[in-house]
Design an enzyme around this catalytic site. Structure first.
Site, PDB file in Angstrom:
ATOM      1  CG  ASP A 220     -52.989  15.296  12.020  1.00 36.82           C
ATOM      2  OD1 ASP A 220     -51.912  14.747  12.318  1.00 36.82           O
ATOM      3  OD2 ASP A 220     -53.757  14.848  11.148  1.00 36.82           O
TER       4      ASP A 220
ATOM      5  CD1 TRP B 287     -44.762  23.339   9.784  1.00 37.54           C
ATOM      6  CD2 TRP B 287     -42.943  22.387  10.715  1.00 37.54           C
ATOM      7  NE1 TRP B 287     -43.913  24.349  10.184  1.00 37.54           N
ATOM      8  CE2 TRP B 287     -42.795  23.798  10.757  1.00 37.54           C
ATOM      9  CE3 TRP B 287     -41.931  21.587  11.241  1.00 37.54           C
ATOM     10  CZ2 TRP B 287     -41.675  24.414  11.316  1.00 37.54           C
ATOM     11  CZ3 TRP B 287     -40.806  22.198  11.791  1.00 37.54           C
ATOM     12  CH2 TRP B 287     -40.690  23.600  11.818  1.00 37.54           C
TER      13      TRP B 287
ATOM     14  CD  GLU C  94     -56.706   4.552  17.968  1.00 39.17           C
ATOM     15  OE1 GLU C  94     -56.510   5.699  18.427  1.00 39.17           O
ATOM     16  OE2 GLU C  94     -57.716   3.874  18.250  1.00 39.17           O
ATOM     17  CG  ASN C  95     -50.814   8.829  17.949  1.00 40.70           C
ATOM     18  OD1 ASN C  95     -51.251   9.852  18.480  1.00 40.70           O
ATOM     19  ND2 ASN C  95     -50.982   8.606  16.647  1.00 40.70           N
TER      20      ASN C  95
ATOM     21  CG  LEU D 182     -64.543  13.305  15.152  1.00 43.59           C
ATOM     22  CD1 LEU D 182     -65.807  12.787  15.834  1.00 43.59           C
ATOM     23  CD2 LEU D 182     -64.114  14.611  15.820  1.00 43.59           C
TER      24      LEU D 182
END
Ligand code: IPE
Ligand code: IPE
Ligand code: MG
Length: 231
Positions: free
Chosen positions: A12, A17, A59-60, A186
């Protein structure tokens, strides 16, 4: 140092970043791909037999289409780039998740590398369109089918029956789950298998994750006392 057989990563922080550098999120994913290459090396050096990477959750798919497309594209590019390394180090690629959701080109590229590396013992497991609840529901469906066919007595269903119907029943549960970039959750990762995994969360963002972070995770694991509910 206690030996780890199976380490799993929730990779993650790619977006954060990139944002911190004023770059598009996809640049974060590209940099995250470089981390995957490094981590493969650390695991090899540490004698770890199974490495699982959470690369894309069920879910992405809710993310903007451009980001999803970029991730799928990077996946195929990386796969092509890493294949020689998988052969050199004799690592078997396995995919875990709803592979039927993936674009055909991605599926084909994955299947080709899975076949080409199938004989190797060490394993790199990539979770794609993966959800822990989805996996458990899949197992329940498979078990229900056996019951409906009269091949399984419901009274005999136990934990081992469920475990046998997960996506990769031959893979041992992870000893250690590492999550980068600080979130204490999680996010639907390995819900069944994580039952007694040790958890380690580092604030380091995935693209910055390096050897020192890896060693810190292993040291933390070594210091843990795994009791499994006993005394
Ligand atoms: C992890 O980085 C990669 C995937 C989930 C595909 P993120 O994209 O979630 O990065 P953050 O959490 O937004 O920083
Ligand atoms: C978890 O990261 C999924 C992967 C690393 C593939 P997310 O960024 O999707 O998780 P949430 O949304 O912060 O829980
Ligand atoms: Mg995230």
């Amino acid at each position: 140092m206690k030996q780890i057989q199976h380490i799993a990563f929730i990779m993650d922080g790619n977006g954060r970043w990139a944002k911190a550098r004023g770059l598009p999120r996809t640049e974060g994913h590209r940099a995250g791909g470089e981390t995957v290459r490094r981590v493969l090396g650390y695991c090899r050096d540490a004698g770890i037999r199974y490495l699982t990477l959470y690369a894309f959750s069920v879910e992405n798919w809710k993310r903007p289409k451009e980001e999803v497309d970029a991730l799928m594209h990077l996946l195929v590019a990386h796969l092509a780039g890493e294949e020689p390394m998988l052969h050199e180090h004799r690592v078997r690629l396995r995919v875990m998740g709803r592979r039927e959701d993936l674009p055909v080109a991605v599926r084909e590229a994955l299947e080709r590398v899975e076949c080409a590396t199938a004989a190797y013992e060490r394993q790199l497991i990539v979770c794609l369109s993966y959800g822990g609840r989805t996996e458990i529901a899949h197992a329940a469906r498979e078990i229900a089918r056996l019951v409906a066919k009269g091949e399984l007595d419901p009274e005999t269903i136990d934990e081992a029956t469920v475990a046998r119907h997960l996506y990769l029943p031959d893979v041992p549960d992870p000893d250690l789950i590492v999550r980068t970039s600080g979130e204490l959750r999680l996010s639907n990762f390995l819900l069944w298998q994580a039952s007694y995994a040790e958890l380690y969360v580092t604030p380091t963002l995935w693209p910055d994750f390096g050897e020192a972070d890896f060693q810190a995770a292993l040291s933390a694991f070594s210091a843990r006392e795994r009791r499994y509910g006993a005394l």
